[in-house]
Design an enzyme around this catalytic site. Structure first.
Site, PDB file in Angstrom:
ATOM      1  CE  LYS A 109      -4.088  -2.014   2.180  1.00 27.84           C
ATOM      2  NZ  LYS A 109      -5.055  -1.935   3.311  1.00 27.84           N
ATOM      3  CE  LYS A 197      -7.405  -7.834  -0.333  1.00 29.06           C
ATOM      4  NZ  LYS A 197      -7.875  -7.950   1.064  1.00 29.06           N
ATOM      5  CE  LYS A 200     -13.537  -2.692   1.037  1.00 28.93           C
ATOM      6  NZ  LYS A 200     -14.702  -2.949   1.850  1.00 28.93           N
TER       7      LYS A 200
END
Length: 336
Positions: A109, A197, A200
């Protein structure tokens, strides 16, 4: 009866991956279930307050639409139980920077926040949110934490923190939780990039099916899903990750094994295979969508649901406050 805990962020629309991996297996569960809407986790990255407000409510409505029982299960907003933040800070002071920087999800991230001039603008919340996750878990002393395979490292950190504090203060302040995930459907992958994966937060939304997507969008995303040139419907994660992912989605919705799903598609071309997967997903999500919009447009039912959420949070607060009381006493901050 075992106590099971899980939670999902309210950052955006829930995805098909959220539903199949985390929610669907819990609908008819017989154990004691604590399921929190992780709105505090939703502010670890830049967010819009109006969207957050709407998404919190939509997440609760979707849980209800999926068939979860709000009276039987302890479903609540994380932010309504302030003990989550209290324990978060105590655990943060018993962790170290190195173990947080080693988290795989932090590395993934944080790389998205690198600017062209190499300046890093990484929100601190991305670094420390695994500690909040540990607090979410340890507050309620669950037997099992139900999360995806990609959260295994965070569960290990949670266990390490619990063992560290139990040993340091020579008290069983926390139960050491086990990690549970479904054998089928525990990790639904991105349709365009089956190496990651379905999420959203993925930049390419064509690879993510949202629960509230239109039928046309769902079919378009599945029909354009990445496969391969073999034209053989077989579960092979290494050589056919895209096909394997679609088989996982199909078998999860149909409640059948991967082997049975493979047998069903023997001799089928990829076009026919994708169309049937699309039909299955559309049918499953339409049932959820119909209930969702009915609830969303029913003011009485929405108010009833919000009252139940508050009632559940009040009940959870009683358990959480007992944990905080024991922790504060152990570290020398008891106020009695």
């Amino acid at each position: 009866m075992k106590r099971i805990l899980t939670g999902i962020q309210s950052t955006n629309n829930l995805t098909l991956g959220n539903y199949l991996g985390a929610i669907k297996p819990l609908i008819d569960i017989k154990d004691e279930l604590y399921l929190f809407i992780a709105d505090l986790h939703s502010i670890t990255v830049p967010f819009n307050p109006d969207e957050l407000r709407e998404n919190r409510i939509n997440t609760a409505l979707l849980y209800k639409s999926m068939g979860l029982d709000f009276e039987k299960n302890k479903i609540f907003f994380q932010s309504c139980v302030p003990e989550h933040n209290q324990l978060n800070y105590v655990l943060l002071c018993h962790s170290n920077l190195g173990e947080l920087q080693r988290m795989t999800q932090f590395k993934d991230k944080s790389s998205k926040f690198s600017q062209e001039n190499k300046t890093l603008t990484i929100p601190t919340g991305i670094l420390v949110y695994p500690i909040l996750m540990a607090a979410d878990i340890l507050l309620y002393k669950p037997d099992i934490v139900h999360v995806g395979k990609d959260q295994k490292q965070h569960i290990e950190l949670t266990r390490n923190l619990a063992e560290r504090m139990n040993k340091k203060y020579k008290k069983e302040l926390f139960k050491i939780p086990e990690h549970s995930f479904n054998k089928v459907g525990s990790k639904i992958l991105d349709l365009q990039n089956p190496e990651i994966k379905m999420s959203k937060s993925n930049e390419n939304k064509k690879g993510t099916i949202f629960i509230l997507d239109s039928e046309g969008d769902i079919r378009k995303k599945i029909m354009s899903a990445k496969t391969d040139s073999l034209d053989n419907v077989k579960y092979d994660e290494e050589n056919q990750p895209g096909v394997s992912n679609l088989l996982t989605i199909y078998s999860s919705i149909k409640n059948i094994s991967i082997t049975d799903a493979e047998k069903h598609f023997i001799g089928k071309k990829y076009g026919d295979f994708k169309r049937e997967v699309a039909d299955t997903v559309v049918s499953e999500l339409k049932k959820i969508q119909d209930v969702f919009y009915e609830l969303k447009n029913n003011k009485v039912e929405k108010e009833k649901l919000m009252k139940q959420l508050k009632k559940n949070a009040d009940e959870c607060k009683k358990i959480a406050s007992e944990t905080i009381k024991a922790v504060y006493e152990a570290i020398g901050m008891n106020n009695e």
